[in-house]
Design an enzyme around this catalytic site. Structure first.
Site, PDB file in Angstrom:
ATOM      1  N   ASP A 287       0.862  -1.191   0.000  1.00 55.51           N
ATOM      2  CA  ASP A 287       0.000   0.000   0.000  1.00 55.51           C
ATOM      3  C   ASP A 287       0.899   1.243   0.000  1.00 55.51           C
ATOM      4  O   ASP A 287       2.107   1.166   0.250  1.00 55.51           O
ATOM      5  CB  ASP A 287      -0.962  -0.029   1.201  1.00 55.51           C
ATOM      6  CG  ASP A 287      -2.168   0.889   0.989  1.00 55.51           C
ATOM      7  OD1 ASP A 287      -2.170   1.680   0.018  1.00 55.51           O
ATOM      8  OD2 ASP A 287      -3.111   0.828   1.806  1.00 55.51           O
TER       9      ASP A 287
HETATM   10  C1  NOJ Z   1      -4.063   3.934   0.270  1.00 48.74           C
HETATM   11  C2  NOJ Z   1      -5.229   3.082   0.672  1.00 48.74           C
HETATM   12  O1  NOJ Z   1      -4.972   2.457   1.908  1.00 48.74           O
HETATM   13  C3  NOJ Z   1      -5.585   2.021  -0.353  1.00 48.74           C
HETATM   14  O2  NOJ Z   1      -6.797   1.410   0.014  1.00 48.74           O
HETATM   15  C4  NOJ Z   1      -5.695   2.618  -1.718  1.00 48.74           C
HETATM   16  O3  NOJ Z   1      -6.032   1.624  -2.644  1.00 48.74           O
HETATM   17  C5  NOJ Z   1      -4.364   3.272  -2.079  1.00 48.74           C
HETATM   18  N1  NOJ Z   1      -4.062   4.317  -1.127  1.00 48.74           N
HETATM   19  C6  NOJ Z   1      -4.361   3.836  -3.487  1.00 48.74           C
HETATM   20  O4  NOJ Z   1      -5.227   4.906  -3.592  1.00 48.74           O
END
Ligand code: NOJ
Length: 765
Positions: A287
């Protein structure tokens, strides 16, 4: 070679025909063909090109378009996210084809969580439908619109079971229940990926956030998770596993630590479990910034160390940090990371590109050059009818005293509240490429229905909140919340005057969408004070009061439950939300949604969920006893239980009949009830079946959902609803972490919510 049709590519082929001919062709989409192809491709790649494949970035201040063009030219980027139009995506894929040595296509990803151009209800709302057909519709249309925009992958579904409404991201998941989350997540994967993610209108899913992100301590975002293996595997893991068994090509790894190890540094999680035990063949993606964060987690001493730990732990692709690109060359030359480890990671990236069909046609989700839509946001690209139908099913009627609802279309209605006419809020968070101005508010929806036959009056009545700190928080990245220049009292006075002219008041209250999002944890779950004051003033007018709630999590509503005559929970219902809500308010659609999360009476009760253990001293409200498991200042039960939701008609459920009193391990039995519509309207309801393992080697929950069926009945109609039960439904992870069923008594509960049920029982032999 399909992709030769594009003029731009024909030019690039002229540069390196032999190489391109070798790469692209009609490659059969089988694992064997893929493995052979990727092995050959890896042999042609330089170390830097392999490292480049592990890099996932988005265009932004850190990576302006020009810098990305240069990276593409050098083969230093594997995929892009947050670019969402065909023109922009095509431009980057053209750069790959025109400028890079090997022409390995990029894939393009985005957070398509509850719609792309058409915004559907937030996932918590979709879960309220208790209808897998609705999930399929959302999955298929989201994938269609995303693929039509040129995207290949979505960061969805989010299947983090969450029992803590303080966590803002509860809005993104399917609620507190393992089974409901499991079946909804699986259905979403199947719908979005279709027959193959390579198909023109399918996208590959990336299930998230692996693992157990929904259990962050105190509901505080990015916090740690610590839980027993039994709870992890019985309650939190099944939805991820189901999504992977359904074929999800991607896994997004959680930001939290799990039992002390950050997920991005957890080789047990990402290798032993995910790859070796579960047989996952797709791609793992960290992430946002998670590799850098390993230093702050305290499991890596510096950036170089963080890269070593992440790669060795099984993170294939890194989202939004440049660490892999920066430090892998040195780690390889020092021998701290092996070429085999790099090849493994690059192989997974190339594998999913192959599965996406990008080596057959890098433009497969783009089509020929001239075909890009002239207007990305054209009305004709939306799926309004389906959005309205799904949104209707997501609405949950929580209270309806003296049949306050449905409203008469000929009435004079005061529509009041800070959310009554807010297009931005109706879309909810993670509204992808949705456009606020295309969204129907409650006020507009009600006007659409009433037309000339009645009268709709409107007053805002209050700001979402008068707390400047919270307003600033909500407006940090976009002008999401506007604060009225009038004083709170002036706004309330206007609303009260409006209410006095009406037959009935509809107050649209709740949270701004930004309150239920990533990084939006709360310690209070009450409506903001400005809105509570408004409700009190409206109540004092003596007019019938309907609350339409817009929010992304369970709220504490004890007072409002006393004040209101009717309450409709609408979550954030999406592009067609206002029309769908109006359909229910005026009775053109009979509400059928059920809560996917318990609504606590107070924050102090949290976590409150229906599938708890009994304890050795369960509290019995009929025989209160001090030394039992309870609070002395609050009852144990939530205000509204899991699975709860009313209808404009009434249903009665008969006692449970079992096809046999005993079941063998290799056998099965059936549990049935008769459901009768005892009211005077046609209506739908979700019939729910729960099981309890009464005596086992470890304590098992008082009940766990194991089946549901949504049925529609005409007035007076009776339907037999039958649930099959097999050994699989009785299994759990025991103290020795064996997945077993144990002989003995099982209770079967069937009802229209988790609290009011009919009971039967059988013996497993
Ligand atoms: C952070 C988030 O935790 C995740 O769910 C998301 O897909 C990504 N950013 C990309 O936007």
């Amino acid at each position: 070679m399909k992709w030769l049709c594009s003029v731009g590519i024909a030019v690039s082929l002229a540069l390196q025909p032999a190489l391109a001919d070798e790469l692209f062709g009609d490659h059969p989409l089988t694992p064997q063909a893929r493995d052979a192809f990727v092995s050959e491709l890896l042999k042609k790649m330089t170390t830097d090109e392999k490292i480049g494949q592990l890099r996932l970035i988005s265009v932004g201040p850190d990576n302006p378009k020009e810098a990305i063009r240069e990276m593409i030219k050098q083969g230093q980027v594997g995929a892009i996210f947050n670019t969402v139009t065909r023109g922009d995506i095509r431009a980057m894929q053209d750069q790959v084809m025109d400028l890079s040595r090997l022409k390995i296509p990029l894939f393009f990803a985005y957070d398509v969580v509850h719609g792309q151009r058409t915004v559907f209800p937030i996932s918590l709302g979709l879960a309220s439908s208790f209808n897998l057909e609705a999930v399929k519709t959302v999955g298929r249309i989201s994938a269609y619109e995303a693929a039509d925009d040129g995207l290949n992958m979505t960061w969805a579904p989010m299947v983090d079971v969450s029992r803590d409404p303080r966590w803002g991201r509860a809005s993104e998941g399917f609620g507190e229940d393992t089974y409901l989350t499991e079946v909804m997540g699986r259905t979403m994967v199947e719908a979005m990926q279709g027959k193959s993610p390579a198909d023109r209108y399918s996208v590959m899913t990336s299930v998230k956030h692996f693992a157990a992100y929904g259990a962050v301590e105190g509901g505080r975002e990015y916090n740690s998770v610590d839980m027993s293996p039994q709870r992890l595997f019985n309650d939190y893991m099944p939805p991820y596993k189901a999504a992977l068994d359904a074929g999800s090509g991607g896994v997004m790894v959680a930001l939290n630590s799990l039992n002390g190890t950050p997920a991005s540094a957890d080789s047990w999680l990402l290798k032993d479990l995910l790859r070796d035990q579960w047989g996952f063949k797709g791609i793992t993606i960290s992430d946002h910034g998670a590799i850098k964060e390993l230093i702050k987690h305290g499991v890596a001493s510096d950036p170089r160390d963080a890269v070593r730990v992440a790669l060795k732990s099984g993170i294939n692709m890194s989202m939004s940090d440049e660490y892999y690109s920066k430090y892998l060359p040195e780690l390889l030359s020092s021998g701290a990371v092996t070429m085999q480890e790099l090849d493994d990671a690059a192989r997974h990236v190339l594998n999913v590109k192959y599965d996406m069909g990008l080596f057959n046609d890098p433009y497969s989700h783009l089509g020929p050059k001239g075909s890009d839509p002239q207007n990305t946001n054209a009305e004709s690209r939306l799926h309004r009818q389906q959005a309205r139908e799904v949104a209707r099913e997501s609405l949950v009627l929580l209270k309806n005293r003296l049949q306050t609802l449905p409203l008469k279309k000929s009435a004079t209605i005061a529509v009041v509240g800070p959310l009554a006419d807010s297009q931005r809020d109706m879309m909810g968070s993670w509204s992808a490429a949705g456009v606020a101005t295309q969204t129907v508010t409650v006020l507009t929806g009600m006007k659409n229905v009433v037309g000339e036959s009645g009268k709709i009056l409107y007053a805002k009545g209050a700001n979402v909140t008068d707390d400047k700190g919270i307003v600033d928080f909500l407006n940090q990245y976009e002008q999401a919340v506007s604060v009225d220049s009038r004083s709170p009292q002036e706004m309330i006075d206007e609303a009260v005057n409006t209410a006095k002219q009406a037959d009935v008041v509809v107050a649209v209250v709740g949270e701004a969408q930004g309150m239920a999002h990533e990084a939006s944890s709360r310690t209070e779950l009450a409506l903001p004070q400005s809105q509570r004051q408004l409700i009190a003033a409206l109540k004092a007018t003596g007019k019938p009061l309907v609350l339409v709630l817009m929010n992304g999590r369970p709220l504490t509503l004890v007072k409002e439950d006393q004040q209101a005559d009717a309450i409709l929970e609408t979550w954030f219902a999406g592009t067609e939300g206002g029309n769908a809500i109006a359909d229910v308010l005026f009775g053109d659609y009979n509400p059928s949604g059920k809560l996917p999360m318990s609504f606590p009476r107070s924050v102090g009760q949290i976590p409150v969920y229906y599938s708890h253990l009994n304890t050795g001293r369960p509290y019995n409200p009929e025989k209160p006893n001090k030394y039992t498991s309870r609070y002395f200042d609050e009852v144990n039960a939530p205000l509204y239980p899991f699975g709860y939701g009313l209808s404009y008609t009434t249903f009665r459920v008969s006692p449970v009949t079992l096809s046999a009193p005993t079941m063998k391990r290799d056998g099965a039995l059936k549990a049935s009830v008769e459901v009768i519509n005892t009211g005077d309207r046609e209506g739908a309801t979700a019939v729910q079946m729960y099981l309890q393992d009464v005596t086992a080697s470890i304590s098992r929950p008082v009940k766990v959902l194991k089946g549901f069926q949504k049925i529609s009945l005409k007035p007076g109609e009776t339907r037999t609803v039958t649930f099959p039960i097999d050994n699989e439904a009785l299994k759990f992870w025991n103290a020795r972490m064996q997945y077993v069923s144990e002989p003995g008594q099982f209770n079967v509960f069937i009802g229209l919510d988790s609290a009011r049920v009919q009971q039967g029982s059988f013996e497993l032999q």
